[in-house]
Scaffold this active site. Sequence first.
Site, PDB file in Angstrom:
ATOM      1  N   GLY A 108       0.803  -1.265   0.178  1.00 38.23           N
ATOM      2  CA  GLY A 108       0.145   0.134  -0.450  1.00 38.23           C
ATOM      3  C   GLY A 108       1.216   0.912  -0.121  1.00 38.23           C
ATOM      4  CB  SER A 109       0.008   5.103   1.196  1.00 38.05           C
ATOM      5  OG  SER A 109      -0.747   4.995   0.480  1.00 38.05           O
ATOM      6  CB  THR A 110       4.056   1.447   3.394  1.00 33.76           C
ATOM      7  OG1 THR A 110       4.003  -0.181   2.892  1.00 33.76           O
ATOM      8  CG2 THR A 110       2.721   1.702   5.289  1.00 33.76           C
ATOM      9  CB  ILE A 111       5.188   0.987  -1.437  1.00 33.46           C
ATOM     10  CG1 ILE A 111       6.477   0.520  -2.173  1.00 33.46           C
ATOM     11  CG2 ILE A 111       4.372   2.403  -3.071  1.00 33.46           C
ATOM     12  CD1 ILE A 111       6.445  -0.343  -2.876  1.00 33.46           C
ATOM     13  CE  LYS A 112       1.011   6.503  -1.654  1.00 30.11           C
ATOM     14  NZ  LYS A 112      -0.525   7.069  -1.435  1.00 30.11           N
TER      15      LYS A 112
END
Length: 866
Positions: A339-343
């Site tokens: 999810g957005s933890t990769i951003k």
Amino acid sequence: MNRLDNIKDHNIEARLFFHRTIWMLIFIAILITIIISRQISLQVYNHAQFVTKSKTNYLKIEPDPPIRGLIYDRNRILLVDNRPSFNLEIIPERVPCNPPKTREKCIIELLKSLNRYVEIDEPDYKFFWKTFRYNQYRHFFSVPIKRNLNDQEVAMIATRRHRLKGVDIVQHLNRHYIYPNSLAHVIGYVRRPDIEIEGGWTEEEKINYDGTSHVGGTGIEKQYEKILHGKVGRQQVERNVHGRRIDEILQKPSVPGKNIYLTIDVRLQNLAEKLLGDEAGSVIAIDPRNGEVLALVSKPGFDPNDFVDGISIKKYKVLRDNKKNPLSPRAVVGIFPPGSTIKPFYALASLHYNIFSAEHIIPCRGKFYLPGVSRPWRDWKKEGHGQVNLQVSVMRSCDVYYYNLAVKLKIKRISEFLGMFGWGTKTGIDLPHEASGILPSSDYKAKKHYGLLKKYNKFNSLAVKIKEESEALKKKLTKQFAKEVRKYYRRKYNNLLEEKKYSREKAKKLAKNGNYRTLFKLKKYTKKQAKVLAKKYTLRRERNLINRHVKIKAYKLKYKKLMKLVRIYKRSYKREAAILKKRPAYLRWFTGDTVSVGIGQGLINVTPLQLAVATATIANRGKMMQPRLMYAEEVANSKVLSYTQPKVKKVLSKIKKEHWDHIVNDMISVVHTKWAGTAWRIAELTGGQYQIAGKTGTAQVIGQTLEDTKKKLHEIPWKFRDNALFVSFAPADKPQIAVAIVCEHCGHGSTGAAPIAGKLIKGYMNLVNNRPIDWEPPKKGKKKTKKKPASTVTSKPVASTRTTSSSNAATKKTLSTKPKAVKKTKPSVTPKVKPKVKAKPKTKPKPKTKPNPETEETPLISEDDI
């Protein structure tokens, strides 16, 4: 006859007697010679050999199994020990039994009386009778009937021991897990060795495990089996002619297994488990400085004590059928979209590859389109985030920014950069069966789908063989059926002929339709109905007769299995294989795949442990430590610890220091930028003593329509809800703990995972400062302060200290400087800001409730603000 013939001749008789005596003496002499020669052979020549054999008959060397090592946490808190357990055993020889009754009947009566005081399950009965029959010629051997008696059961048997002759309570050392659910997936459990385990042992291991009843099954118990087991000893046992033990002499003492100290802090582990509550998921806390795993929770857990002596079928079925899968160690085996933890990793890649600078602005209107594609990729915020730069994209988790960035980066560089952080490979933690996750790449997609196509072709050829074989079997069955029917009719016809009441024609008719008369006599049926029913009835009897035939049964079973495989083939592979055959281009990597990967969805999966290690690498500014659970080991009763040294896995030296600092500051703004950061609610937990750097994430588990996104969390079925994720580390300037949380089907990361991380970090910082884990700072009187409007971005000391490469005053202005006033508009419409025009400040609004960063309107950012 002459009378002289009856007179005896003494000379002949004496000569005959003499010859017989001589032959008898010779025969006796030969026998004595053989006996003497045999005695000489046994007593003289083979004396040493037979003395050794005679000793082994009453003196035997038996193994003395070692005591298994204990397991502690980093603070010397005992996690696993060896507790004495009481087993109820029966010695068949001591059971009183009168001659008319057999010993087996006497034991059955004893078991019935035992069942009044102790509940004995069916598996215990089966095990008892199996062992009893195995030792049927050694009735002095004790046979266990029930293991792990509780105190009440021990007292019940002990007080009635005078009535229950032959019953004994025997003490054994049993493995006991003090924290069953919390550490079940870390420590694992021991189990009885089976053929599969014993088959993998070397000759030395077979000798060392002689007499051992339990070996490591999973987790630390399996990983460090050699250290925990110890070395087997030897003892000399003296037995009588019946095999009963008389005396024993210890020859070589066994060496107990070493004690193990884990890096786990059980106080932090229990806190993490408590914070996760009843939700399924994983919580991992790592010390970034040395790679020590401080907490590793996989929920739901199970009780490993049930597996020590073999879990019952009923209990195992409950665990196996649980929809939350408590037997799976999610932290190291579970794979989830990040999810957005990769951003933050994409933002770092953008700076590293010089794709977008920190000041580069991308307009976000809530949708992203690819050239030539009419379907939009939506942002989590319907109306968009306005003008977004790198810091705002991380702080507010803007999807449109990362759609653009992923397309610019392309999948090759994405795969290369994420691979630098260990994604797609095992972390190397000292636990068995770790998963490697999925790193997105065109090679992986091609390999996956080509593998499916290859599997389809292989199964297709197998299906053709199955059909051919099934048809042949069908023919064989019909032929065999016809033969059996003929045999049946012949037997029935011959029996009727033997009665000599019927002619041949009549006998044939009766043989075919023997039940017609009996049915017609009932006067319930007409002649036609009786004939039809009689035929059906006889046919049913014939089929039952044929089913008794062993060969036919075997054929039918085989035929059923083959047809089942054909059905599986049709259901599983036909549709997908048809798509692959019609569209070979489907195997290629498309730009749309890259767009999905840009927000941590699609063909990318990581384990929670990989997420924690990657977050710790950002905290260390590129220094990746090997995660480990082994803290130290201790020789039993020595009190001398040999510590495990930390290991540096790699150093990402190619990435510049200012880029690391930039990303860390952006992650700080996620937590410490009030009303704007997606995790600003947990900033209050720090009490201003330290800063947390973090990133929220929300990952879909199924595709959702626009209508689905409008539904509330409780309106969506549990298994279709989004996964909540959060990664963080603290203190931001000198990190001591890195946390990764995956809460399955908990909704948004800001509400489902971030509060857990905030409280966990707070508890750890309390422990570091020698305070109770639930310590709260004293509340001071609150000063009346004017609240800033929700449409502005507040400033923080760390965010304001971040500067760009240029040193002039214009470039030093960032989002963290004084906010520009925004024209007051309706909440549903995005406000438009004219560039380079300062609006007059309006009255500051006083919201009744704190707005949600994922639902509130965010302001546009002018060029002057950047």
